[in-house]
Enzyme design. Structure first.
Site, PDB file in Angstrom:
ATOM      1  N   GLN A   1     -60.267 -35.543  39.143  1.00  0.00           N
ATOM      2  CA  GLN A   1     -61.226 -36.415  38.927  1.00  0.00           C
ATOM      3  C   GLN A   1     -60.256 -35.842  37.212  1.00  0.00           C
ATOM      4  O   GLN A   1     -59.522 -34.657  37.152  1.00  0.00           O
ATOM      5  CB  GLN A   1     -62.643 -35.726  38.331  1.00  0.00           C
ATOM      6  N   HIS A   2     -60.038 -36.999  36.113  1.00  0.00           N
ATOM      7  CA  HIS A   2     -60.042 -36.520  34.797  1.00  0.00           C
ATOM      8  C   HIS A   2     -58.480 -36.603  34.004  1.00  0.00           C
ATOM      9  O   HIS A   2     -57.665 -36.996  33.340  1.00  0.00           O
ATOM     10  CB  HIS A   2     -60.686 -35.149  34.366  1.00  0.00           C
TER      11      HIS A   2
ATOM     12  N   ASP B   1     -62.748 -36.912  43.444  1.00  0.00           N
ATOM     13  CA  ASP B   1     -63.268 -36.322  44.698  1.00  0.00           C
ATOM     14  C   ASP B   1     -64.176 -36.024  44.730  1.00  0.00           C
ATOM     15  O   ASP B   1     -65.139 -35.575  45.825  1.00  0.00           O
ATOM     16  CB  ASP B   1     -61.603 -35.414  44.327  1.00  0.00           C
TER      17      ASP B   1
END
Length: 493
Positions: A84-85, A245
């Site tokens: 992520q991110h 994820d």
């Protein structure tokens, strides 16, 4: 399912790519292909070349397919669940303009603080997005990029998350899902879409962003001829929108509207993560109030320092990771890379309580304890965000599901059991993120609910361990040090 009976789920994580080849009818994992990534950077920087992720995905899929013995024509679908991110900025041809800034890159902590203040504080952010900006959040990284590399930001023709980037390479379609999008800082879990006011605050044009599919199981498109050739698959194979994820792991573990709700999962890996699927929209400044990928919510807390930090302490002491014993009077908070939960981006490790008779093995045990207490405190906040009282005996009796590399480590499991006093379940499958992605692929290929698909596959084949008496003395000692050191020594505010 149609005559094709195999699906592929891809877990593109910080350190590696794993591609599971799954029999779509039974859920049996036929093979797992793997390929490593590298992460570069110092002084808070953590970056990877997105092209490396694409190369790793190709290698992992080809390896898994070869090991499984499945033919390309038998593959019905593929989906990606990615870290992520991460901030991926692309030129007009879809090529990265610079390395991706990863979730654990802490350089944008000042930008996160500024964004929080500019919108009116933590409550204003949680009301809109469910989360307060921290260095990990993509919005903070975009602000950092605009301030430190303005030419790169101005040249961006597209802004993507890691899984978006890979899905676009597969299907040629710019698409994301609510789960991964909810970790950007510009997606509203309240309204279910990109927030125009936040985009304006960030100076980010919505035209640079992918469309948001209804769920991660939506068919985003089909493998392009170019992608099919690179992977050794057939053009036209279904590609799911995919997800982040943690959202993929939730699906793989059977968490969601069609499965388990308000049951906590602890992921012990590079980061320590705790999450649960819930119908309650979370609004706690201490958590990331994500959307799940199936239409529910996924409140989550993430710590930066887990298995890698403890392994580093073991290396400094010249010990094997299994040499640890309980820490005694020693307290070691292994915040080697700053910390995200609690929000301490500039913190370093803290050791106190040394005595003449303290052993190296106790110091290593203290590092495990510090990491586990940090995750378990976040788990208590998670319960409250789901509308539950963590002290309620019925809530405290719910087992903790352990996944990630630490779930296979004896000391990690023993430390969680000793400090939580709760039953622990270690799910039988080794790759819940990739299996969750495979369930998304199956749903995209043939319809159905991905959580129901994963549950039908028997992903809950679990090893349940009974609770141990809780080590309340160790818990209180570590919490006392953390609370007292929060501002003067760890840089809290």
């Amino acid at each position: 399912m149609p005559p094709r009976t195999v699906v592929i789920g891809v877990d593109s994580s910080t350190q590696s790519t794993k591609a599971v080849v799954v029999d779509a009818g039974s859920g049996r994992t036929l093979a797992v292909g793997r390929a490593p990534h590298t992460v570069a950077g110092e002084a808070g920087a953590r970056e990877s070349d997105p092209e490396q992720w694409w190369a790793a995905l190709r290698t992992a899929v080809r390896a898994g397919l070869a090991e499984s013995g499945a033919e390309a024509r038998s593959v019905a679908g593929i989906a990606v669940a990615g870290q992520q991110h991460g901030l991926v900025v692309l030129d007009a041809s879809g090529r990265p303009l610079r390395p991706a800034m990863l979730w654990n890159d802490t350089r944008s902590a000042p930008q996160a603080a500024a964004l929080t203040a500019e919108l009116g504080g933590p409550a204003a952010w949680t009301a809109r997005t469910g989360s307060v900006p921290v260095a990990a959040v993509t919005a903070s990284k975009w602000r950092w990029l605009r301030q430190h590399e303005p030419d790169t930001a101005a040249s961006a023709a597209a802004v993507r998350l890691p899984h978006d980037f890979l899905t676009e390479r597969l299907a040629g379609t710019a698409v994301t899902d609510p789960g991964d999008a909810s970790g950007t800082g510009w997606y509203s879990t309240a309204s279910g879409g990109y927030d125009p006011a936040l985009l304006e605050l960030l100076g980010l044009d919505a035209a640079l962003l992918p469309r948001v599919a209804r769920t991660g199981a939506v068919r985003a498109g089909a493998l392009t001829a170019e992608a099919a050739g690179a992977l050794g698959l057939n053009a036209g194979t279904a590609v799911a929108a995919g997800t982040g994820d943690n959202m993929g792991a939730a699906v793989g573990l059977g968490l969601g509207a069609a499965g388990l709700l308000d049951h906590p999962v602890l992921s012990l890996g590079t980061s320590g993560t705790v999450f649960a699927a819930s119908r309650t929209r979370p609004a706690s400044p201490a958590l990331s109030g994500f959307a799940a990928t199936d239409g529910t919510y996924l409140p989550l807390a993430c710590t930066l320092n887990c298995t890698l930090a403890v392994d580093r302490v073991a290396a400094l002491l010249g010990l094997d990771r299994d040499d640890a014993v309980p820490g005694g009077e020693a307290v070691l908070l292994p915040y080697l890379d700053g910390e995200r939960t609690p929000d301490l981006p500039t913190a370093s490790g803290l050791l106190t309580g040394l005595r003449h008779d303290t052993t190296p093995q106790q110091l290593l045990g203290a590092a495990y304890e510090g990491a586990v207490v940090t995750v378990l405190r976040a788990q208590d906040e998670l319960a409250r965000a789901c509308g539950l009282d963590p002290a309620d005996p019925s809530v405290a009796a719910r087992p903790l599901r352990l996944i990630g590399g630490g779930a296979r480590g004896r000391v990690w499991v023993d430390t969680v059991r000793r400090l939580s006093g709760r039953p622990v379940i270690v799910p039988g499958g080794d790759e819940p993120v990739a299996v969750g992605a495979a369930a998304l692929a199956a749903a995209a290929a043939d319809g159905g609910d991905p959580v129901s698909i994963a549950t039908g596959w028997g992903t809950g084949g679990d090893d349940q361990l009974p609770p141990l008496p809780r080590d309340s003395a160790a818990w209180e000692r570590i919490c006392s040090v953390l609370d007292r050191a929060f501002v003067p020594l760890l840089g809290g505010s």
